[in-house]
Design a protein around this motif. Structure first.
Motif, PDB file in Angstrom:
ATOM      1  N   ALA A  25       0.828  -1.209   0.000  1.00  0.00           N
ATOM      2  CA  ALA A  25       0.000   0.000   0.000  1.00  0.00           C
ATOM      3  C   ALA A  25       0.862   1.258   0.000  1.00  0.00           C
ATOM      4  CB  ALA A  25      -0.920   0.004   1.218  1.00  0.00           C
ATOM      5  N   HIS A  81      -0.531   6.375   3.750  1.00  0.00           N
ATOM      6  CA  HIS A  81      -1.814   6.998   4.103  1.00  0.00           C
ATOM      7  C   HIS A  81      -1.750   8.512   3.911  1.00  0.00           C
ATOM      8  CE1 HIS A  81      -3.441   3.327   5.450  1.00  0.00           C
ATOM      9  NE2 HIS A  81      -3.077   3.350   6.717  1.00  0.00           N
ATOM     10  N   GLU A  82      -0.611   9.074   4.281  1.00  0.00           N
ATOM     11  CA  GLU A  82      -0.452  10.539   4.247  1.00  0.00           C
ATOM     12  C   GLU A  82      -0.509  11.092   2.829  1.00  0.00           C
ATOM     13  OE1 GLU A  82       1.796   8.842   7.791  1.00  0.00           O
ATOM     14  OE2 GLU A  82       1.484   8.343   5.672  1.00  0.00           O
ATOM     15  N   LEU A 125      -2.693  10.032   0.481  1.00  0.00           N
ATOM     16  CA  LEU A 125      -4.010   9.892  -0.133  1.00  0.00           C
ATOM     17  C   LEU A 125      -4.725  11.252  -0.179  1.00  0.00           C
ATOM     18  CD1 LEU A 125      -5.192   6.598   1.611  1.00  0.00           C
ATOM     19  CD2 LEU A 125      -4.203   6.865  -0.673  1.00  0.00           C
ATOM     20  N   VAL A 176      -7.419  12.807   0.432  1.00  0.00           N
ATOM     21  CA  VAL A 176      -8.725  12.680   1.084  1.00  0.00           C
ATOM     22  C   VAL A 176      -9.545  13.966   0.951  1.00  0.00           C
ATOM     23  CG1 VAL A 176      -9.894  12.310   3.286  1.00  0.00           C
ATOM     24  CG2 VAL A 176      -7.854  10.977   2.722  1.00  0.00           C
ATOM     25  N   SER A 184      -5.631   6.414  -5.688  1.00  0.00           N
ATOM     26  CA  SER A 184      -6.226   5.764  -4.518  1.00  0.00           C
ATOM     27  C   SER A 184      -6.357   4.275  -4.760  1.00  0.00           C
ATOM     28  CB  SER A 184      -7.616   6.357  -4.242  1.00  0.00           C
ATOM     29  OG  SER A 184      -8.456   5.422  -3.592  1.00  0.00           O
ATOM     30  N   ASN A 210       3.869   2.264   3.267  1.00  0.00           N
ATOM     31  CA  ASN A 210       2.874   2.718   4.235  1.00  0.00           C
ATOM     32  C   ASN A 210       3.376   2.596   5.669  1.00  0.00           C
ATOM     33  OD1 ASN A 210       0.375   3.798   4.918  1.00  0.00           O
ATOM     34  ND2 ASN A 210      -0.558   1.779   5.161  1.00  0.00           N
ATOM     35  N   SER A 244       5.749   4.762   8.477  1.00  0.00           N
ATOM     36  CA  SER A 244       6.413   6.045   8.746  1.00  0.00           C
ATOM     37  C   SER A 244       7.905   5.834   8.953  1.00  0.00           C
ATOM     38  CB  SER A 244       5.814   6.710   9.987  1.00  0.00           C
ATOM     39  OG  SER A 244       6.151   5.966  11.151  1.00  0.00           O
TER      40      SER A 244
END
Length: 397
Positions: A37, A40-41, A43, A45, A242, A376, A378
């Motif tokens: 993946a 997250h940061e 994406l 959104v 995404s 994905n 950190s």
């Protein structure tokens, strides 16, 4: 209960690998280097939320998003693919020859439906993407591995195996390969396209990581060198927009796209309009360039931290790939450590990876190897997780 189809037993090995992978990804206490993946940061959104609200309330696209759509996909998304993703790579594509599909994997499924009969041969890299092997085996294809070196698939061995096995397809991930992170040099890309033409074999080019380059020179896709239409170019929006949108695309010669249209209709009619329209507007309103820059910055930092941790925590004699992009590195441990067995102990240390043997179609290969993903995780957790992993490995030597 009735017996399962024979294809299910052929999938058991790769299915086990994938179950372990997803179990680790869903444990919040485990630092997982297993999944593929993106961060997250990275994406978009807030942007997607704004687009969705506007398109549903103040535009005429709301009905389009919620209604049945065309099998080829939303037109302005196909045009965005042609103009913003393919044209910069030197490929002058018509939107008429681009189909929007359900994630990158659906192209492999559709191509198998179109070309593969039980017993047909597909030449793959060694190692290669485990999901695709599972899909190929579901269609009862025989996967034959071609030799790979530090630069990727070896052309001389591909040609040798084409002559020996008369395959329907050669499946290759030329850029930041999954699982190794290697990138195929320009001369080999050109040679692969020429082999497809010479031997009337489909070169199935899977290129989902191409945009995620952090160092080194950009290379043209294999499709760029295709003169006869034998190369089929598959890509995905999962890493650049995404993964949850489940969008991908395939670009191929008109006669192939024409048949893929029929297969697509029989399979699922069309790809969901809702994420297609959102993605199209994301590109057409100019969000993509800045978004890609941000995504690459995030992943470059994580790649650099992981490479530093390799030097810092891995035992002497460990070999690994320095990827110029993508989400993965490939690690070869010294000695006879079995990474599949080691994974059981790694779970107790709350760190995860994917054991190497699952990426090989040849039995007994990759037992001392592992794939690590930095996408994905950190930078802080990469440091912690790599120390845990390094300490565990050293304890076995």
């Amino acid at each position: 209960m009735p017996k399962f189809a024979p294809r299910i037993s052929e999938m058991e090995k790769t299915a086990l690998v994938l179950r372990k992978l997803f179990n680790a990804m869903n444990d919040p206490e485990t630092i997982s280097f297993g999944g593929g993946a993106p961060a997250h940061e990275g994406l978009p959104v807030e942007t997607v939320q704004e687009l969705c609200n506007e398109l549903m309330t103040r535009s005429g696209r709301g009905v389009e998003m919620l209604q049945y759509g065309a099998p080829m996909g939303v037109k302005d998304l196909r045009e965005a693919v042609a103009n913003k993703l393919l044209k910069p790579k030197g490929i002058d594509a018509s939107a008429d020859n681009i189909m929007i599909v359900n994630g990158g994997l659906e192209t492999m499924n559709l191509m198998c439906q179109l070309y593969i009969s039980p017993g047909d041969v597909i030449i793959v890299e060694s190692p290669t993407f485990v999901h695709c092997v599972e899909g190929f085996e579901m269609f009862q294809a025989k996967c034959v591995a071609a030799e790979c070196d530090d630069y990727g698939i070896v052309i001389e061995d591909v040609e040798k195996k084409i002559k020996e096995y008369n395959p329907k397809m050669v499946y290759v991930i030329p850029t930041f390969q999954n699982p190794t992170g290697k990138t195929l040099p320009e001369e080999r890309r050109k040679a692969l396209a020429e082999l497809g033409s010479k031997y009337d074999v489909i070169i199935l080019e899977d290129d989902p990581y191409q945009e995620l380059r952090y160092s080194g020179d950009k290379l043209k896709p294999i499709k760029y060198y295709d003169k006869t239409g034998h190369t089929v170019y598959a890509n995905s929006f999962s890493k650049i927009f995404s993964p949850g949108s489940r969008l991908g695309f395939v670009y191929a010669a008109p006669e192939i796209i024409d048949k893929l249209f029929d297969v697509k209709v029989a399979t699922n009619s069309h790809t969901s309009n809702l994420p297609q329209v959102l993605c199209a507007e994301f590109f057409n309103r100019g969000y993509f360039d800045e978004h890609l820059k941000k995504v690459c910055e995030i992943h470059k930092e994580r790649r650099d931290v992981m490479m530093a941790c390799m030097e810092k925590y891995m035992p002497e004699g460990t070999k690994w790939v320095f990827p110029d992009g993508g989400l993965f590195t490939w690690v070869e441990l010294p000695g006879d450590i079995d990474t599949t067995e080691l994974l059981l102990e790694a779970e107790k240390f709350k760190v995860a990876y994917v054991a190497g043997e699952g990426f090989y179609t040849e039995p007994g290969m990759g037992k001392n190897c592992m794939r690590l993903s930095f996408g994905n995780v950190s930078a802080e957790k990469i440091e912690i997780g790599m120390k845990r992993l390094g300490d565990l490995i050293k304890s076995k030597m």
